[in-house]
Design an enzyme around this catalytic site. Structure first.
Site, PDB file in Angstrom:
ATOM      1  N   HIS A 140       0.813  -1.219   0.000  1.00 46.46           N
ATOM      2  CA  HIS A 140       0.000   0.000   0.000  1.00 46.46           C
ATOM      3  C   HIS A 140       0.842   1.263   0.000  1.00 46.46           C
ATOM      4  O   HIS A 140       0.420   2.282  -0.534  1.00 46.46           O
ATOM      5  CB  HIS A 140      -1.031  -0.053   1.119  1.00 46.46           C
ATOM      6  CG  HIS A 140      -2.118  -1.012   0.748  1.00 46.46           C
ATOM      7  ND1 HIS A 140      -2.138  -2.311   1.178  1.00 46.46           N
ATOM      8  CD2 HIS A 140      -3.166  -0.867  -0.092  1.00 46.46           C
ATOM      9  CE1 HIS A 140      -3.170  -2.934   0.622  1.00 46.46           C
ATOM     10  NE2 HIS A 140      -3.816  -2.076  -0.145  1.00 46.46           N
ATOM     11  N   CYS A 197      -9.634  -2.896 -11.108  1.00 44.14           N
ATOM     12  CA  CYS A 197      -9.105  -1.769 -10.340  1.00 44.14           C
ATOM     13  C   CYS A 197      -7.785  -2.104  -9.655  1.00 44.14           C
ATOM     14  O   CYS A 197      -7.240  -1.293  -8.915  1.00 44.14           O
ATOM     15  CB  CYS A 197     -10.127  -1.259  -9.326  1.00 44.14           C
ATOM     16  SG  CYS A 197     -10.505  -2.473  -8.060  1.00 44.14           S
TER      17      CYS A 197
HETATM   18  C1  PEP Z   1      -6.709  -5.058  -5.137  1.00 44.54           C
HETATM   19  O1  PEP Z   1      -6.542  -5.909  -4.264  1.00 44.54           O
HETATM   20  O2  PEP Z   1      -6.437  -5.229  -6.346  1.00 44.54           O
HETATM   21  C2  PEP Z   1      -7.224  -3.727  -4.783  1.00 44.54           C
HETATM   22  C3  PEP Z   1      -7.548  -2.847  -5.699  1.00 44.54           C
HETATM   23  O3  PEP Z   1      -7.314  -3.440  -3.450  1.00 44.54           O
HETATM   24  P1  PEP Z   1      -6.053  -3.041  -2.553  1.00 44.54           P
HETATM   25  O4  PEP Z   1      -4.853  -2.896  -3.446  1.00 44.54           O
HETATM   26  O5  PEP Z   1      -6.394  -1.797  -1.851  1.00 44.54           O
HETATM   27  O6  PEP Z   1      -5.930  -4.233  -1.644  1.00 44.54           O
END
Ligand code: PEP
Ligand code: MG
Length: 583
Positions: A192, A505
């Site tokens: 993240h 996404c």
């Molecule tokens: C994913 O897991 O692809 C996502 C978009 O969520 P995050 O990266 O916030 O876990």
């Protein structure tokens, strides 16, 4: 002599500036027995650090006064009160004296003790104070161990942030105006911290293990967010090469950016919807509204992580309203709180877990803690009155969870109808496909939801059983793995069969090498960090959907991730070099 270190390229761009080391937590505490004669010096160091920490909290409080709530200002006041508390200070001084240890050890011991006292309290509000104690401890520790940090920041010079990790709470406190690069010892491309760096549009490297042991604060460095290279004490030739490359990159970015006014369609006319991923309303200022079809993923948990306590319904509603206002008639997809795993909340400690990524996270927490979930859904619904909002659920594992969410939503909708609060009565509810199990029961899922969004960051992690944050297995984490491609193929086909929209996404949506494959698989809605939008749009506009389908047919016959990646990369590179050679 220059020192070259290699890491994972986490966010594109080149940065040239001095590196500043940050200690973001209290994990590392140098322990040193001190002789009797050293006790006055250690006590003085502690007193100075307390004063420095108070000054920086006061500064922050003043800086943020206009942008945070009165409630949060009170938190800074509580932290200041603790720093000025005579008992707190004398407890630490007596540890130095009695145990004959350095100030850092005394600080950690006393902070741990105070934190535990608050954590064991019955009252939830009092328990939240444990986070304040920890935070105060971190700041005094930073003052004890990394004084140079404040010098650089106060000087207002450009700098490159270096730490174990880049946390959302760091984004809230570092001097962002002069932040021009980020390098972390841990993490990877899908951590993240890396996602945050991309959304801030700042070049970043992850997994540069030796960065904190081999490079002192103040050392000039070059950071290359494309190749993963970090050069400390660069020589003249390094400077020449990278200054030239930086200028070329900026020129290319400027040219690519011009695509924003052109229609977002493949060469044979199929529409491609490009959306942005954001981590908070502040990211909106960096996005050109006419480049996107909306916000495909609003990671609401980041706003929770940057704060010091849970935002109220009113505070959430006004944050979501700001996003809706920015979007005008475009969609904003609010993902409900996705905490847990690698996204902890300082003020909401979840129990230690052996496998947190397989544990209590995402929707599981929301469903177990209805107050939190109801508050957030109500806040989103209130904001929905002013535009086009969608609700997206993270980490869904089963149909029963989705049914439960529908019930909650229906219940809140009917309450709001009775009370006459304005809202979108037909707000869409969607599920993220992150857990492979859900992808295998789409025939059961699709009738319950209005849309799907594929979170490939987690989907790849769970499908391949490879930790997205662990540099040791980073080579095994490949979204180009044939199993990923086949699963994506299946998801796109099923969603089309049910006539429901599906977007991507995860980070692959912003990987322009992947664009031809995603289009060929049938995805027409891609949501990504804004920094990648122009490149992806350029590829999507230049290639035909027909050619993309041919590529996918070929890729689906391949058995190796590397071969699939090569196939996609060659195609994208062809487009890219033709563009660079053009006009
Ligand atoms: C994913 O897991 O692809 C996502 C978009 O969520 P995050 O990266 O916030 O876990
Ligand atoms: Mg995820």
């Amino acid at each position: 002599m220059s020192l070259k270190l290699k890491g994972v390229a986490a966010a594109p761009g080149i940065a040239i500036a001095p590196l500043v080391r940050f200690h973001s937590d209290m994990d590392f505490v140098p322990t040193r027995p001190v002789g009797e004669h050293e006790i006055p010096r250690e006590s003085a160091r502690l007193t100075e650090a307390i004063t420095a920490a108070s000054k920086s909290i006061l500064f922050l409080r003043k800086e943020l006064e206009t942008s945070i709530s009165a409630q949060e200002v009170k938190i800074y006041d509580a932290q200041l009160a603790l720093l000025h508390d005579e008992t707190f200070k004398s407890d630490m001084l007596s540890v130095i004296e009695k145990d004959q240890v350095n100030a850092e050890v005394a600080l950690q011991q006393v902070v741990d003790r105070y934190e535990k006292v608050f954590e064991d309290m019955e009252d939830v509000l009092m328990r939240e104070r444990a986070a304040d104690v920890r935070d105060v401890g971190r700041q005094v520790m930073a003052a004890l161990m990394a004084k140079e940090r404040s010098v650089y920041i106060a000087d207002g010079q450009d700098y490159i942030f270096a730490a174990e990790e880049f946390l959302p709470s760091d984004a809230g406190i570092v001097d962002r105006e002069h932040l021009c690069g980020i390098v972390t010892a841990r993490g990877g491309k899908y951590t993240h911290g890396a996602i945050l760096a991309r959304s801030l549009g700042i070049p970043a490297l992850a997994a540069v293990e030796a960065v904190l042991t081999k490079i002192e604060s103040g050392t000039p460095v070059i950071l290359d967010g494309e190749s993963g290279q970090l050069i400390a004490n660069p020589d003249d030739e390094d400077y020449d090469v990278y200054r030239r490359r930086k200028a070329e990159q900026e020129e290319t970015d400027r040219r690519v950016f011009e695509v924003r006014f052109l229609p977002s369609k493949t060469a044979d006319g199929e529409e491609v919807r490009l959306l942005a991923n954001v981590e908070g309303t502040r990211d909106l200022g960096q996005i050109e509204n006419n480049l996107v079809h909306g916000i495909g993923l609003f990671r609401t948990e980041f706003a929770f992580m940057e704060r010091r306590q849970f935002p109220t319904e009113d505070e959430q509603a006004s944050m979501y309203q700001r996003a809706i206002e920015w979007a005008g008639d475009k969609v904003v997809t609010f993902r409900t709180l996705d905490i847990g795993g690698d996204k902890p909340l300082l003020y909401f400690r979840t129990p230690e877990e052996r496998n947190p990524v397989l544990g209590w996270r995402g929707l599981r927490i929301s469903l177990d803690w209805p107050d939190l979930f109801y508050t957030q859904i109500r806040a989103i619904l209130r904001a929905s009155a002013g535009g086009h909002a969608r609700i997206l659920l993270p980490m869904v594992t089963s149909v029963s969870e989705l049914r439960r969410c529908r019930e909650v939503l229906d219940e809140i909708l009917s309450d709001m109808k009775s009370s006459g609060e304005p809202h979108d009565t037909e707000i869409e509810l969607g599920a993220m496909i992150e857990v492979p199990a859900l992808a295998h029961v789409l025939d059961l899922v699709l009738p319950i939801v209005d849309f799907l969004s594929v979170g490939t960051n987690d989907l790849v992690q769970y499908l391949l059983a490879v930790d997205r944050d662990n540099p040791r297995v980073a080579d095994l984490y490949s979204p180009y793995h044939p199993a990923v491609l086949r699963l994506l193929h299946q998801i796109a086909e099923q969603a089309a069969a049910f006539g429901k929209p599906v977007s991507i996404c995860g980070e692959i949506a912003g990987d322009h090498y992947f664009t031809p494959l995603l289009l060929g698989l049938g995805f027409r809605e891609l949501s990504m960090a804004p920094v990648f939008l122009p490149r992806v749009k350029l590829i999507a506009r230049t290639i035909s959907a027909e050619r993309c389908r041919e590529l996918v047919a070929e890729a689906l016959r391949m058995s190796e991730a590397r071969a699939i990646r090569m196939l996609a990369k060659e195609e994208a590179n062809k487009i890219w070099s033709e563009f660079l050679q053009g006009e």
